[in-house]
Design an enzyme around this catalytic site. Sequence first.
Site, PDB file in Angstrom:
ATOM      1  N   GLY A 442       0.824  -1.208   0.000  1.00 55.65           N
ATOM      2  CA  GLY A 442       0.000   0.000   0.000  1.00 55.65           C
ATOM      3  C   GLY A 442       0.855   1.254   0.000  1.00 55.65           C
ATOM      4  N   SER A 443       0.414   2.269   0.730  1.00 56.19           N
ATOM      5  CA  SER A 443       1.049   3.587   0.654  1.00 56.19           C
ATOM      6  C   SER A 443       2.440   3.628   1.272  1.00 56.19           C
ATOM      7  CB  SER A 443       0.157   4.626   1.339  1.00 56.19           C
ATOM      8  OG  SER A 443      -1.066   4.764   0.637  1.00 56.19           O
ATOM      9  N   THR A 444       2.840   2.612   2.029  1.00 55.02           N
ATOM     10  CA  THR A 444       4.208   2.619   2.528  1.00 55.02           C
ATOM     11  C   THR A 444       5.224   2.535   1.385  1.00 55.02           C
ATOM     12  OG1 THR A 444       4.094   0.216   2.839  1.00 55.02           O
ATOM     13  CG2 THR A 444       3.584   1.589   4.741  1.00 55.02           C
TER      14      THR A 444
END
Length: 854
Positions: A442-444
């Site tokens: 995801g956004s990591t």
Amino acid sequence: MSPRRTHNPKDLPQRLGSEALVKQARATKPRRRSARDGKPGFLARITRPDAPKAPKIAKAPKVAKPKVAKAPRIAKTEKVARARAPKGPGLLARWLERRREAKIKARVRGPRSRAQAGLSTTGTNTRTRTRQVRQSPGWLAKLFAPRPGPTRSEADELRGVRRRATMVLAVFAAAVSVILGRAFQLQLLEGEQYSDAAERQATVSAHIKAKRGVIKDRHGAELAITVDVDSVIANPRLIEDPAEAARKLAPILGLSPKKLERRLSGKRAFTFLRRRVSSDVAAQVLALGIKGIGTEKEPKRFYSNVDLAAHVLGFTNFEGEGRAGVERRFDEDLQGSSTEVLGLRDALGNRVFSEGFVPDSVLEGSDLTLTLDRQIQYAAQSALEEAVTGYKAKSGVAVVLEPSTGDILALASYPTYNPNNLSGTTADNHLNRVVSAVFEPGSTMKMVTVSAALEEGLIRPESKIDCEDGQWRFGGRTIRDANHHYGELTVTEVLQKSSNICSAKIGVMLQRDRLYQWLRRFGFGETTGVELPGELRGLIRDPDTWRDIALANIAFGQGVAVTPLQVAQAAATIANGGVRMRPRLVRRLEDKQGQVTEPERPEGVRIMSERTAGQVAKMMTEVTKPGGTALKAAVPGFEVAGKTGTAQKIDPVTRAYSHELYTASFVGFVPADRPEVTILVLVDEPKGSIYGGDVAGPAFKKIALAALSARSVFPDQPEARDAFLAAYRPEPLPKEHPEAALAHGGDREKWSESEALGEEQEFGAAFAASLSEEAQALLGLEPLAEAAPAEAAAGVGRMPNFAGLKLHEVLNRSAEVRCDPVVKGTGRVVHQAPAAGARIAPGDACTVTLEPRG
């Protein structure tokens, strides 16, 4: 074929013509000689040695026999009468008659022979004659005696001697050949087999299994040890009443009486009734005094902190072989060298070991020291469990790294298990999700995308990107920012707001090949090399197969599969100034001779400039500030650099991205300007909130506070320090912790079928006592030197932490506080009263319980 004709003997005269012709035919037919003819037969002639040989008679010329008519058949009555006619003596009768005559002659010749020898025959009686008769050769000897024959020449005699000597030599040679053949078979062909059998009968051996090495944390605290525990054994041959013995043992061992009776009724000389029981159970069994029932010591692997770091340590089987975690990875080093000690068996079957035993230092396995910090590990597990259970999630992981070295300070996976007792656990409990499970980051992943674009010179922190008001059509698909409609954002704001559209545009700037290469530089798509079995490398497809929409998705963390440890390694690379360090779990191996072996590790690899890493770290600090997505992850008194992640999961039914299943994560490092720890928290399928800042952020904060305190890192400013202390207090385990209760007199069978050492009961006090004086002061703990004036005047002190100490260490520590120790048992301390840290005055009794440990 016509039937056979039959003739009546009475018709013979009529057929031949007259009786005269019959008599004539019988007279002309040659007759077989018999004893009735008065001439000796063949057997009579060969049994009479004195009979002269009959002269050879020349054969008469053959004369043609006149044809005579057949005489009539003799009547049956005449044939029967002829058969009944008396016959002469037979062969045996004649032989016996000759034997009788010979004996009579010998009696008659006796006196004459003595007279000839000058002996008087007067007074001889029947008894003397009888003795003389008995002294004569018997009938059997005479039967086989050689018959007198014609006189033989010396040549014939010599040939006979030679024949007999040859026969004797042949028999002797055959016998020697048989003996030599048998000796060849026994000595050469089957010699090894019989030699082994003889050695087994005459010698005995004792298999000495090495004691498994101890596993410790970075400060030397024992995490896994080996304890000798009792196993209940039986010799069924010695048990007189199996039913009665089973009835008495069943309630103590917790087994069925019928099952026990079957075991006790067998014919074997040895059987286990129950292995690795507590000392109380063993004492109760021995107290029964049943003949044939006893106990013997067996090594038992024991994990003294219950489920602490269970997925790192792993577990062993009944034979003491590692089956998971570092127990499996370093099984050979931990096992040591088992050996066989040979001895002799005396006449009574007793063992006599003439060679002696091998020293324990040679047998015991090496001690393994990990990079884990037990205090940080406990904090990580507690915070993770609270996050997973609080949001009713499926599972979760937590990782704490030291970015400058790559050392793993904590590694937690939930759900967990108690390696002391695996009953009731499943493979899902044993799965170490940190290295053996993958998920979409995801956004990591955006921190990697921004780092790559900055290093390539495509963007700057202040560069602005149009976020398309929350929707962007690209590659035939629509990319959206969740619940946000942004216009232009700087790159710093892209990380702060976690914009998918702007991150996708940055990925398009990089293009397929460069983005793929940067993902590999950060360590995605390959194993990290951590010393744990079962590590996965994740999945990154070849860039030639990427479509336009795949390029955009990968830039903000979809379409790739990574492990949690890979994400933590990527964040640690940014925290370490752009140098990627391989995660390390093992610090050293030390054998019993004190020789230390440190596993080889490669040097850090610089993947980007320190300037770029510093820029990214500075931008990531905005995430935990007002306006960012992870306010709940902020640590009072320090700047936190981090990145949230909220990734959709693929629905296993529809095979499409689900709008209900998510993974929520947060990864970051603290302090941002001089990172001490890098922490990742991931919660799988939370219920309620799905955002990483809300679900994983609070757990990150708790772990960070505990890790910084354990490493004695506190804010410099007094106000910030006060805020830090207000946010964190060490929480000891509750006094009624179920595992600790089991360890001290509870249901020991449920504990682990062994002795529990119960250090966890005073874990909180031990944790506080292990901190530096500065840390204790900051946390509001009263050190001994700062006791109240009245208490100081009275000499009141604090109870030391005796957990795991030996007797001489207990005596030394108790002398320092002037308490009177009451010692129970031998070995190492497993329980103490009062608890560690409690106030104690000089002369007060301090009770310590010791038990054998590895």
